[in-house]
Write a protein that holds these residues in place. Structure first.
Motif, PDB file in Angstrom:
ATOM      1  N   LEU A 123       0.813  -1.215   0.000  1.00 55.67           N
ATOM      2  CA  LEU A 123       0.000   0.000   0.000  1.00 55.67           C
ATOM      3  C   LEU A 123       0.848   1.267   0.000  1.00 55.67           C
ATOM      4  O   LEU A 123       0.513   2.256  -0.652  1.00 55.67           O
ATOM      5  CB  LEU A 123      -0.921  -0.006   1.233  1.00 55.67           C
ATOM      6  N   ASP A 247      -4.744   0.991  11.580  1.00 54.68           N
ATOM      7  CA  ASP A 247      -5.081   0.575  10.214  1.00 54.68           C
ATOM      8  C   ASP A 247      -5.249  -0.934  10.149  1.00 54.68           C
ATOM      9  O   ASP A 247      -6.016  -1.445   9.342  1.00 54.68           O
ATOM     10  CB  ASP A 247      -3.974   1.024   9.256  1.00 54.68           C
ATOM     11  N   MET A 266      -8.725  -4.892   9.250  1.00 53.96           N
ATOM     12  CA  MET A 266      -8.167  -3.793   8.447  1.00 53.96           C
ATOM     13  C   MET A 266      -9.275  -2.851   8.016  1.00 53.96           C
ATOM     14  O   MET A 266     -10.456  -3.216   8.028  1.00 53.96           O
ATOM     15  CB  MET A 266      -7.438  -4.355   7.223  1.00 53.96           C
ATOM     16  N   ILE A 270      -7.795  -0.761   2.805  1.00 50.43           N
ATOM     17  CA  ILE A 270      -6.729  -1.770   2.755  1.00 50.43           C
ATOM     18  C   ILE A 270      -7.303  -3.082   2.231  1.00 50.43           C
ATOM     19  O   ILE A 270      -6.670  -3.788   1.437  1.00 50.43           O
ATOM     20  CB  ILE A 270      -6.101  -1.954   4.144  1.00 50.43           C
TER      21      ILE A 270
END
Ligand SMILES: Cc1ncc(COP(=O)(O)O)c(C=O)c1O
Length: 425
Positions: A123, A247, A266, A270
């Motif tokens: 990411l 996150d 998550m 994500i």
């Protein structure tokens, strides 16, 4: 000792997994069975268990709800490599309890953290992972690093050269050092326990988590909160207790009462990264446009059935209230014993978990905890207690009250701690 001798013929060090020989300063005892807060070795000695298998037996040994669910499931098949409804029930439950909307499952917290690191790298397009000194997040290569004379070095043998360049380590509770370490803008992920549990029990100082979250957001770094251990401290862990906004969130060990199951939650954004590959896998040995996750046994029907029973029937809000009250009782008992012996020692506790330190104030970081430790003294406490029918926690951890413990068990433990102090002071 007979079993160990025999086992040496077929297993390195005479154990099925090297830690079983590593964790104590004496040969491991061999276990026959467990029930509730106790287990019994093959010689018939029964121990009150304050270690609860590094917290993985927080639901108690052989809890009926999980035993029934597992028996029911295995008769109907346990492994299909296809999803079943239990996985939805568990994922929905975790989303409600921990506040992250999407979940994936693995068989151990190591594997969950491995996938979290990969997703964070994909990411952010960065490689570096930041951890706190004294951490343990499993056997993933990337987190097996430590500080030596201020430099990051591989923690053990067998790790690839160069992992130290992809890791950064700072002291827990040192928000200034954290901000400085994130400043270059090259850190993909901070992987942190909300309260450290593998170097004694180190509680976060007021404001630390706020600065951790702000600093990671400012630096474009993702934040994973690893509640594999600390989930026993409160319903919803420290994440819910302190209103943390990670996150990713990792869970494991006790979520299925010790039946192998781990999970990571998550954010939706994500989750969209766990996308199907652009082209289907028609051949092996080709590059696939997908973040690498998964395992044949991950999310299997048996683990999910155990997880459903553990989460819904055992790890209830009531259970956390009860174990927190017993944790408080344990801390008070230990402090009373310490004061009675006139020792300058201290106790840290939150919910069901605690830890005693051989210094007047509980340390706040890994360096402080190591400096305060006395391994020989810990070893002596363990053996004193084992000889009197109490299985003390591992040196890095501290005692944990399980759902199966009662007030009498806690009095016995604290009383025995007092007897030890009286015997040696
Ligand atoms: C905080 C934390 N994360 C992850 C792990 C790894 O768990 P496992 O051994 O189940 O892979 C541990 C194990 O002690 C842990 O304490």
């Amino acid at each position: 000792m007979d079993l160990q001798e025999r086992a040496r013929q077929s297993m390195p060090r005479g154990v099925p997994m090297a830690w079983m020989d590593d964790l104590y300063e004496h040969p491991p005892i061999w276990v026959a069975r467990g029930e509730g807060a106790r287990f019994t070795d093959v010689d018939g000695h029964t121990y009150l268990d304050m270690y609860v298998a590094d917290m993985s037996a927080f639901c108690g040994h052989g809890p009926a709800a999980v035993a029934d669910a597992v028996a029911h499931r295995i008769k109907r098949g346990n492994q299909f490599l296809l999803p079943g409804e239990d996985s939805i029930i568990v994922a929905e439950h975790l989303a409600g309890r921990y506040g992250l909307p999407k979940w994936q499952f693995t068989s151990s917290a190591t594997q969950a953290n491995t996938e979290v690191i990969r997703l964070a790298r994909a990411l952010t397009g960065r490689e570096i992972v930041l951890v706190f000194d004294g951490k343990y997040h499993g056997e993933d290569d990337q987190t097996l690093v430590v500080l030596e004379n201020g430099a990051v070095v591989p923690e053990m043998r067998g790790l690839p050269a160069g992992i130290e360049a992809k890791a950064r380590i700072v002291q827990f509770n040192d928000a200034d050092a954290l901000e400085a370490a994130l400043a270059p803008g090259d850190v993909a992920l901070v992987l942190a326990e909300p309260a450290m549990t593998n170097v004694g029990f180190l509680l976060p100082e007021p404001g630390f988590h706020e600065r951790l979250r702000r600093a990671t957001r400012d630096a474009g770094t993702l934040l994973a909160i690893d509640e594999t251990h600390s989930m026993v401290c409160a319903y919803g862990g420290f994440t819910r207790e302190l209103g943390l906004e990670p996150d990713f969130l990792t869970l494991g060990k006790s979520i299925a009462a010790g039946v192998p199951l781990a999970a990571y939650g998550m954010r939706d954004e994500i989750a969209s990264l766990i996308a199907p590959p652009e082209e289907s896998r028609v051949a092996m040995g080709v590059v696939v446009d997908e973040v690498s996750t998964g395992g044949t046994l991950f999310g299997n029907a048996l683990s999910m059935a155990a997880g459903r029973a553990a989460l819904l029937d055992i790890l209830t809000e009531d259970a956390f209230e009860r174990t927190a009250a017993l944790g408080e009782q344990m801390a008070t008992g230990l402090r009373t014993a310490i004061e009675g012996a006139g020792l300058p020692w201290s106790v840290a506790q939150y919910g069901s978990h605690g830890s005693y330190f051989f210094v007047p104030d509980p340390p706040v970081d890994g360096a402080g905890a190591r400096a305060a430790d006395d391994p020989d003294l810990r070893a002596l406490i363990r053996v004193f207690m084992a000889n009197r029918g109490v299985w003390e926690s591992g040196w890095w951890l501290g005692p944990t009250v399980s759902v199966a413990h009662g007030a009498d068990d806690i009095d016995r433990y604290a009383g025995l701690f007092g007897e030890f102090l009286a015997a040696v002071t």
